[in-house]
Design an enzyme around this catalytic site. Structure first.
Site: not given
Ligand code: NAP
Ligand code: G3H
Length: 484
Positions: A111, A159, A162-163, A185, A258, A291-292, A385, A445
């Site tokens: 993709r 980023s 999960n992706y 980052k 996002e 996945r979000c 969530e 998405r």
């Molecule tokens: P996360 O814990 O918020 O981490 C996301 C990114 O932010 C990681 O690279 C993390 O680094 C970094 N980060 C953490 N603290 C930070 C700070 N103080 N300053 C700058 N960067 C910082 O999220 P995740 O657990 O990886 O992903 C799951 C979440 O993402 C879920 O809530 C999901 O719904 C959401 N998500 C949303 C979308 C969308 O498009 N809406 C897509 C995918 C995921 P570290 O890994 O080093 O902590």
């Molecule tokens: O986790 C969040 C992603 O933006 C979801 O993408 O719907 O293609 O799995 P997806």
């Protein structure tokens, strides 16, 4: 030996065109969520290393922003070709680093190949526009505004786990084609996969300093880089908690966020239930619900629930659970904290009267796919969530009750409506407070050129190839004033 890591599997960062070892030898060990095996070490970069990266980014911007778009596009096409050749090898890293099942891992890389190509195509078709002054009252045909899009400067891309490939590329590529320089980052758990993506881009011929990486825990280096005066735009995908934190810190640096979701599937009496059941099981449980856009609650009436539950149960119980190297759908979650949250949400719901139709079994960090019926608004799973394979059913009185509960959420990413009545579908779609409503399909998405955005606590700004380029560029007008 790969240029990305040394013989101890200590990974390097891409700094000013060179794969560079950690100066202070401060590493974070990345272990596999599959079996605890060693995947590699990634550097925990220091503030002074970050300062250098940002300085290189500023210097490279001067030349990169002037490179013709067709040349930038050629690099993206080449990167896509390289990534395509390496797809299986990189997918294997994803499998072990984030426990994504092999089929989904390969699909994530492929993709991304498509995403790079499409971004190059769109970039090449971005034309400036010329506006006639005479169209506005008091204007003149002697005034012509030439409006084109120009880059913002240094884009910081952050980023989620999960992706790590696709959601890194979907920030990096549109930023680059728009003429920005980029600092990626990546998530710490996922950094190794992301570095392999960056290698493909670098091998395609990006000039030095145009794309660089900063690894290290967000909790340690994140605030420093986000508040750095050298960052001109922050493009973040991750949790709502961190997104909100960054938006407070950003202090007028523009951001695209996002964030999390609590996507609802509203199922009406006239829906095609066998189709709906298959589609929802896929939407709720792929990559173990991490996945979000996973379907995170079903809102339906008693009448539909009684017919739908046996269909869901049968399909859920057939979902293969196990090691992502085998042909499975449900894999171990990313870490123990994620499994603990799943347990808390299931236990809370059951203690308040919900019934587990299937699942409610946790072994280590593997959460068996769980269908909860009788979920009420008093239960945490109705609103939180889970980011794990838990699907709650909330029984509603009618479509307006479903809309009320759907909108009561702090989130507003997507929702689905399943019905064969287009009038009812639009009635509901018009009233849902989300970025996107899917009619007769799970929330998702893609395709990646569609606009993708959340409202409320699900985000700010819009992604999707063209939309991402627009987000990371700005219009610049040059007005020609002719003399008669
Ligand atoms: P996360 O814990 O918020 O981490 C996301 C990114 O932010 C990681 O690279 C993390 O680094 C970094 N980060 C953490 N603290 C930070 C700070 N103080 N300053 C700058 N960067 C910082 O999220 P995740 O657990 O990886 O992903 C799951 C979440 O993402 C879920 O809530 C999901 O719904 C959401 N998500 C949303 C979308 C969308 O498009 N809406 C897509 C995918 C995921 P570290 O890994 O080093 O902590
Ligand atoms: O986790 C969040 C992603 O933006 C979801 O993408 O719907 O293609 O799995 P997806």
């Amino acid at each position: 030996m790969s240029k990305l890591f040394d013989d101890q599997k200590n990974y390097k960062n891409l700094v000013n065109g060179q794969w560079t070892s950690s100066i202070n030898h401060n590493y974070i060990q990345i272990s596999s969520p599959v079996d605890g095996s060693f995947v590699g070490n990634v550097p925990s970069m220091s503030q002074s290393e970050v300062d250098e990266v940002i300085q290189f980014s500023k210097e490279s911007f001067q030349s990169w922003s002037r490179v013709p778009i067709y040349e930038k596009a050629a690099i993206l096409y080449k990167a896509a070709a390289i990534l395509e050749v390496r797809a299986n090898e990189i997918a294997e890293i994803l499998v072990m680093e984030i426990a994504k099942d092999r089929k989904s891992a390969i699909s994530e890389v492929k993709r991304t190949v498509d995403f790079l190509r499409y971004t190059a195509d769109v970039g090449k078709n971005m034309e400036g526009v010329a506006l006639n002054g005479e169209n506005f009252p008091g204007g003149s045909k002697n005034k012509i505004s030439y409006v084109k899009r120009v880059p913002l400067g240094t884009v910081l891309s952050i980023s989620p786990f999960n992706y790590p490939i696709n959601l890194s590329a979907s920030k990096v590529a549109p930023a680059l084609i728009g003429g920005n320089t980029v600092i990626l980052k990546p998530p710490t758990q996922g950094a190794i996969s992301a570095l392999h993506l960056v290698e493909a881009l670098q091998d395609a011929g990006l000039p030095k300093g145009v794309l660089q990486t900063v690894t290290g825990k967000g909790s340690e280096i994140g605030d420093y880089i986000v508040t750095h005066s050298g960052v001109d735009f922050i493009n973040f995908t991750g949790s709502t908690e961190i997104g909100k934190h960054l938006s407070k810190l950003a202090n007028m640096t523009p951001l695209l966020l996002e964030l999390g979701g609590k996507d609802a599937a509203i199922i009406l009496e006239d829906a095609d239930l066998p189709f709906t059941a298959s589609n929802i099981v896929d939407g709720a449980f792929s990559y173990s619900g991490q996945r979000c856009t996973a379907v995170k609650r079903i809102l339906t009436t008693d009448e539909v629930a009684e017919k739908l539950i046996p269909l869901l149960k049968e399909k859920i119980e057939k979902l293969p659970v196990g090691d992502p190297r085998d042909e499975v759908i449900i894999t171990p979650l990313i870490d123990q904290k994620a499994a603990d949250l799943a347990k808390f949400l299931i236990d809370d719901a059951i203690s308040k009267g919900a019934v587990a139709i299937t699942g409610n079994r946790i072994e280590g960090t593997t959460v068996y796919p769980t269908l909860l019926d009788g979920v009420t608004e008093e239960m945490e799973i109705a609103w939180q969530e889970p980011f794990s394979p838990i699907l709650p059913i909330i029984r509603v009185k009618d479509k307006d009750d479903a809309i009320r509960i759907a909108n009561n959420s702090e989130y507003g990413l997507q929702s689905s409506v399943f019905t064969q009545d287009i009038n009812k579908a639009f009635y509901i779609a018009d009233r849902l407070e989300v970025g996107t409503v899917q009619i007769n399909n799970k929330t998702e998405r893609g395709p990646d050129h569609f606009p993708f955005m959340g409202v409320k606590s699900s985000g700010m700004g819009t992604q999707g190839v063209r939309y991402s380029i627009d987000s990371m560029t700005r219009p610049k007008a040059i007005v020609v004033n002719l003399r008669e």
